[in-house]
Design a protein around this motif. Structure first.
Motif, PDB file in Angstrom:
ATOM      1  N   ARG A  88     -11.371  -3.941 123.400  1.00 54.90           N
ATOM      2  CA  ARG A  88     -11.629  -4.668 122.159  1.00 54.90           C
ATOM      3  C   ARG A  88     -12.613  -5.822 122.352  1.00 54.90           C
ATOM      4  NH1 ARG A  88      -8.663  -8.729 119.448  1.00 54.90           N
ATOM      5  NH2 ARG A  88      -7.130  -8.691 121.137  1.00 54.90           N
ATOM      6  N   HIS A  89     -12.551  -6.484 123.518  1.00 51.39           N
ATOM      7  CA  HIS A  89     -13.412  -7.647 123.748  1.00 51.39           C
ATOM      8  C   HIS A  89     -14.640  -7.308 124.592  1.00 51.39           C
ATOM      9  CE1 HIS A  89     -10.456 -10.238 121.911  1.00 51.39           C
ATOM     10  NE2 HIS A  89      -9.523  -9.823 122.750  1.00 51.39           N
ATOM     11  N   ALA A  90     -14.831  -6.029 124.939  1.00 54.94           N
ATOM     12  CA  ALA A  90     -15.941  -5.652 125.815  1.00 54.94           C
ATOM     13  C   ALA A  90     -17.295  -6.002 125.199  1.00 54.94           C
ATOM     14  CB  ALA A  90     -15.875  -4.159 126.127  1.00 54.94           C
ATOM     15  N   GLY A  91     -17.435  -5.776 123.895  1.00 54.25           N
ATOM     16  CA  GLY A  91     -18.692  -6.108 123.219  1.00 54.25           C
ATOM     17  C   GLY A  91     -18.997  -7.592 123.283  1.00 54.25           C
ATOM     18  N   ASP A  92     -17.957  -8.423 123.135  1.00 52.33           N
ATOM     19  CA  ASP A  92     -18.154  -9.873 123.215  1.00 52.33           C
ATOM     20  C   ASP A  92     -18.555 -10.299 124.624  1.00 52.33           C
ATOM     21  OD1 ASP A  92     -17.530 -10.154 120.564  1.00 52.33           O
ATOM     22  OD2 ASP A  92     -15.437 -10.717 120.910  1.00 52.33           O
ATOM     23  N   ILE A  93     -18.012  -9.612 125.644  1.00 47.04           N
ATOM     24  CA  ILE A  93     -18.368  -9.936 127.032  1.00 47.04           C
ATOM     25  C   ILE A  93     -19.861  -9.695 127.263  1.00 47.04           C
ATOM     26  CG2 ILE A  93     -18.062  -9.228 129.444  1.00 47.04           C
ATOM     27  CD1 ILE A  93     -15.129  -8.586 128.729  1.00 47.04           C
ATOM     28  N   ARG A 215     -29.817   2.660 124.303  1.00 44.61           N
ATOM     29  CA  ARG A 215     -30.109   3.011 122.914  1.00 44.61           C
ATOM     30  C   ARG A 215     -29.818   4.489 122.655  1.00 44.61           C
ATOM     31  NH1 ARG A 215     -35.880   2.040 119.728  1.00 44.61           N
ATOM     32  NH2 ARG A 215     -35.188   2.880 117.711  1.00 44.61           N
ATOM     33  N   LYS A 216     -30.109   5.347 123.638  1.00 45.19           N
ATOM     34  CA  LYS A 216     -29.922   6.782 123.448  1.00 45.19           C
ATOM     35  C   LYS A 216     -28.453   7.195 123.581  1.00 45.19           C
ATOM     36  CE  LYS A 216     -31.439  11.299 125.168  1.00 45.19           C
ATOM     37  NZ  LYS A 216     -32.316  12.026 126.126  1.00 45.19           N
ATOM     38  N   ARG A 217     -27.768   6.684 124.598  1.00 46.28           N
ATOM     39  CA  ARG A 217     -26.400   7.112 124.878  1.00 46.28           C
ATOM     40  C   ARG A 217     -25.346   6.311 124.122  1.00 46.28           C
ATOM     41  NH1 ARG A 217     -26.251   7.594 131.460  1.00 46.28           N
ATOM     42  NH2 ARG A 217     -27.952   9.088 131.733  1.00 46.28           N
ATOM     43  N   GLY A 218     -25.641   5.055 123.847  1.00 44.42           N
ATOM     44  CA  GLY A 218     -24.630   4.188 123.266  1.00 44.42           C
ATOM     45  C   GLY A 218     -23.691   3.645 124.336  1.00 44.42           C
ATOM     46  N   LEU A 219     -22.647   2.942 123.914  1.00 38.07           N
ATOM     47  CA  LEU A 219     -21.667   2.354 124.819  1.00 38.07           C
ATOM     48  C   LEU A 219     -20.281   2.878 124.455  1.00 38.07           C
ATOM     49  CD1 LEU A 219     -22.995  -1.334 124.773  1.00 38.07           C
ATOM     50  CD2 LEU A 219     -23.174   0.279 126.673  1.00 38.07           C
ATOM     51  N   PRO A 220     -19.338   2.889 125.416  1.00 35.77           N
ATOM     52  CA  PRO A 220     -17.997   3.423 125.140  1.00 35.77           C
ATOM     53  C   PRO A 220     -17.097   2.452 124.376  1.00 35.77           C
ATOM     54  CG  PRO A 220     -18.118   2.709 127.409  1.00 35.77           C
ATOM     55  CD  PRO A 220     -19.505   2.537 126.840  1.00 35.77           C
ATOM     56  N   PHE A 221     -17.707   1.497 123.695  1.00 33.35           N
ATOM     57  CA  PHE A 221     -16.956   0.542 122.883  1.00 33.35           C
ATOM     58  C   PHE A 221     -17.906  -0.027 121.831  1.00 33.35           C
ATOM     59  CE2 PHE A 221     -18.011  -1.175 127.100  1.00 33.35           C
ATOM     60  CZ  PHE A 221     -19.035  -2.040 126.766  1.00 33.35           C
ATOM     61  N   ALA A 222     -17.335  -0.666 120.833  1.00 29.33           N
ATOM     62  CA  ALA A 222     -18.152  -1.200 119.738  1.00 29.33           C
ATOM     63  C   ALA A 222     -19.022  -2.354 120.221  1.00 29.33           C
ATOM     64  CB  ALA A 222     -17.242  -1.671 118.607  1.00 29.33           C
ATOM     65  N   PHE A 223     -20.308  -2.306 119.868  1.00 29.99           N
ATOM     66  CA  PHE A 223     -21.231  -3.393 120.213  1.00 29.99           C
ATOM     67  C   PHE A 223     -22.350  -3.436 119.186  1.00 29.99           C
ATOM     68  CE2 PHE A 223     -25.112  -4.972 122.274  1.00 29.99           C
ATOM     69  CZ  PHE A 223     -24.655  -6.227 122.670  1.00 29.99           C
ATOM     70  N   GLY A 224     -22.596  -4.628 118.659  1.00 33.62           N
ATOM     71  CA  GLY A 224     -23.646  -4.814 117.660  1.00 33.62           C
ATOM     72  C   GLY A 224     -24.230  -6.209 117.750  1.00 33.62           C
ATOM     73  N   ARG A 225     -25.142  -6.521 116.842  1.00 35.13           N
ATOM     74  CA  ARG A 225     -25.794  -7.838 116.866  1.00 35.13           C
ATOM     75  C   ARG A 225     -24.804  -8.978 116.704  1.00 35.13           C
ATOM     76  NH1 ARG A 225     -31.252  -6.896 113.121  1.00 35.13           N
ATOM     77  NH2 ARG A 225     -32.226  -5.322 114.495  1.00 35.13           N
ATOM     78  N   GLU A 226     -23.716  -8.701 115.975  1.00 36.39           N
ATOM     79  CA  GLU A 226     -22.728  -9.754 115.758  1.00 36.39           C
ATOM     80  C   GLU A 226     -22.044 -10.184 117.058  1.00 36.39           C
ATOM     81  OE1 GLU A 226     -20.749  -5.763 115.251  1.00 36.39           O
ATOM     82  OE2 GLU A 226     -22.618  -6.727 114.591  1.00 36.39           O
ATOM     83  N   ASN A 227     -22.098  -9.323 118.095  1.00 37.80           N
ATOM     84  CA  ASN A 227     -21.489  -9.676 119.385  1.00 37.80           C
ATOM     85  C   ASN A 227     -22.381 -10.606 120.203  1.00 37.80           C
ATOM     86  OD1 ASN A 227     -20.532  -6.424 119.108  1.00 37.80           O
ATOM     87  ND2 ASN A 227     -18.935  -7.911 119.561  1.00 37.80           N
ATOM     88  N   ILE A 228     -23.682 -10.635 119.874  1.00 35.31           N
ATOM     89  CA  ILE A 228     -24.626 -11.435 120.673  1.00 35.31           C
ATOM     90  C   ILE A 228     -24.600 -12.885 120.202  1.00 35.31           C
ATOM     91  CG2 ILE A 228     -27.004 -11.635 121.488  1.00 35.31           C
ATOM     92  CD1 ILE A 228     -27.387  -8.704 120.846  1.00 35.31           C
ATOM     93  N   ARG A 229     -23.680 -13.608 120.733  1.00 37.57           N
ATOM     94  CA  ARG A 229     -23.552 -15.044 120.464  1.00 37.57           C
ATOM     95  C   ARG A 229     -22.796 -15.668 121.631  1.00 37.57           C
ATOM     96  NH1 ARG A 229     -18.434 -15.986 118.147  1.00 37.57           N
ATOM     97  NH2 ARG A 229     -17.318 -14.071 117.545  1.00 37.57           N
ATOM     98  N   PRO A 230     -22.926 -16.971 121.808  1.00 33.49           N
ATOM     99  CA  PRO A 230     -22.281 -17.636 122.957  1.00 33.49           C
ATOM    100  C   PRO A 230     -20.773 -17.796 122.769  1.00 33.49           C
ATOM    101  CG  PRO A 230     -23.444 -19.240 121.622  1.00 33.49           C
ATOM    102  CD  PRO A 230     -23.789 -17.893 121.049  1.00 33.49           C
ATOM    103  N   HIS A 231     -20.015 -16.729 122.997  1.00 30.91           N
ATOM    104  CA  HIS A 231     -18.560 -16.775 122.877  1.00 30.91           C
ATOM    105  C   HIS A 231     -18.008 -17.741 123.930  1.00 30.91           C
ATOM    106  CE1 HIS A 231     -18.795 -13.108 120.392  1.00 30.91           C
ATOM    107  NE2 HIS A 231     -19.721 -12.724 121.255  1.00 30.91           N
TER     108      HIS A 231
END
Length: 448
Positions: A88-93, A215-231
């Motif tokens: 769940r938090h992989a995209g934020d990492i 870009r071609k394969r994707g990632l095994p978890f949800a990741f988008g622009r909203e994840n790109i921030r200084p968590h």
């Protein structure tokens, strides 16, 4: 969606080897960046050019080790989440890592470019090679963003259990680097500056290829622009894990820079000879380095899955395999260092000086098979502060003082100076063994 690899089930050696071999391949090709630079300059240039590439690449290696150490925080954090089955938090990492390392990349580019001349003077770069050394460092510093980006992307792939994608990117980039060296150095006679330009170009290709794969394969978890921030929490934990590794790697590299400065003071031939030897050492140390990086990801997933016994068995398998391969490397370095040195230089005096230093490193090749696997294990467990402490003890408590004392003995000998490294490794192995015994006792007390 891209599949992730799980290291928490089944046999240990087979999946560890399948993961380690692509890591080893990528490390070999990364080492070829600097090695090809030195090889081409050595064949088409002068000892001054060899010295410039030697000193300049060692400085840039120091910068790269800091980034690699910090990015290990991303590998371990991501691996522990995947091992625990929590994506769940992989995209934020990953998003937090992008923010952190983009800032660091910009900072490094500015600082190193502006201070290139001062850094080369601090390294006692020989007068005949000083201008070329400054050129090499300045051009490579301009590509710091590529260095940072590649290491971040590599840490993400390794954390997911994918070591093949970084290998593919580096294979293509290495071809670019070889072609660039032949063009800029052999054809345009740009010497050290041309070698640096080819290296930066190759690193840029690596980054572009990794991004295209994602870009071609994707990632095994949800990741988008909203994840790109200084968590905040992600940055805190990434730095908590990665900063001790980075600091340790930085200060250990500084200790080798001090050693290089000591050798530079012995003259141009000694400087060029050590440069040749260091490039060979970079290849010789690749097997234990590959197991160290692989174990970090392997152990992190098993720690996340609450399987510490399996993590320790993986470490022992890594030590055994690495030692067996290390015996071959040590034999070649100790008894045939002149043949190896002739790959990178034509000058007989430079080759002889390099072989003298390489014989000491041959001893260390056997020892690091154990030390690097210890380090990979402790990093995967999250014990990065201890890794930092043992590294600092080895570097500043042993390597620097021993190398300085050896340099004062007459006549000067690169072999004696090089013995400082295996002396340091012995001390670090003892510290790691003691710490492992302590952690096992503490673990058993908790479960009793």
């Amino acid at each position: 969606m891209q599949k992730k690899s799980s290291f928490t089930q089944g046999s240990i050696l087979a999946p560890l080897m399948r993961f380690a071999l692509p890591v080893l391949g990528a490390l070999i090709l990364q080492a070829m960046y600097g090695a090809v630079d030195l090889l081409v300059v050595g064949q088409f240039g002068t000892p001054a050019g060899v010295s410039a590439v030697s000193t300049g690449s060692q400085l840039m290696h120091t910068i790269t080790t800091v980034i690699t150490g910090l990015s290990m925080g991303t590998t371990v954090l991501l691996g522990q989440h995947i091992g625990a089955g929590s994506n769940r938090h992989a995209g934020d990492i990953i998003g937090g890592a992008i923010c952190l390392f983009a800032f660091l990349g910009a900072l490094l580019t500015a600082v190193v470019t502006l201070s290139a001349e001062g850094l080369c003077a601090l390294m006692h770069a020989p007068e005949e090679a000083f201008h070329q050394t400054v050129q090499y460092v300045s051009i490579c510093a301009g590509g710091s963003l590529f260095i940072v980006a590649y290491n971040v992307l590599g840490s993400v792939f390794r954390g997911m259990g994918d070591s093949r994608t970084p290998l593919l990117a580096v294979i293509i980039a290495c071809v670019v680097n070889v072609l660039g060296d032949m063009l800029f150095v052999a054809v345009f006679h740009m010497a050290a500056a041309g070698a640096a330009l080819a290296t930066v170009l190759a690193q840029g290709v690596s980054v572009v290829l990794c991004l295209l794969v994602i870009r071609k394969r994707g990632l095994p978890f949800a990741f988008g622009r909203e994840n790109i921030r200084p968590h905040r929490e992600v940055l805190r934990r990434t730095l908590l894990l990665g900063a001790p590794i980075a600091l340790q790697d930085l200060l250990v590299s500084v200790s080798f820079l001090v050693l290089l400065a000591i050798v530079n003071g012995l003259g141009l031939i000694a400087s060029a000879g050590m440069g040749v030897s260091e490039k060979l050492c970079a290849f010789i140390m690749l097997v234990p380095s590959a197991f160290s990086q692989s174990l970090s990801a392997f152990v992190a997933q098993n720690i996340g899955a609450a399987r510490p016994d399996r993590a320790r068995r993986a470490m022992l398998w890594g030590m055994l395999t690495s030692f067996l391969l290390g015996c071959v490397m040590a034999w070649a370095a100790y008894f045939h260092g002149d043949v190896l040195g002739s790959i990178f230089a034509r000058d007989a005096e430079v080759i002889a000086a390099g072989w003298d230093y390489l014989r000491a490193y041959a001893i260390d090749t056997l020892l690091v098979s154990f030390l690097f696997c210890f380090i990979g294990y402790f990093n995967g467990c999250g014990n990065t502060t201890f890794v930092m402490i043992q590294g600092l003890v080895g570097a500043f408590g042993v390597r620097i003082p021993v190398s300085w004392l050896m340099s004062r003995m007459e006549p000067p000998s690169l072999f004696r100076i090089g013995l400082a490294t295996p002396c340091s490794t012995v001390v670090q192995i003892c510290l790691c063994a003691a710490f492992l015994a302590w952690t096992i006792r503490r673990e058993r007390r908790k479960t009793a």
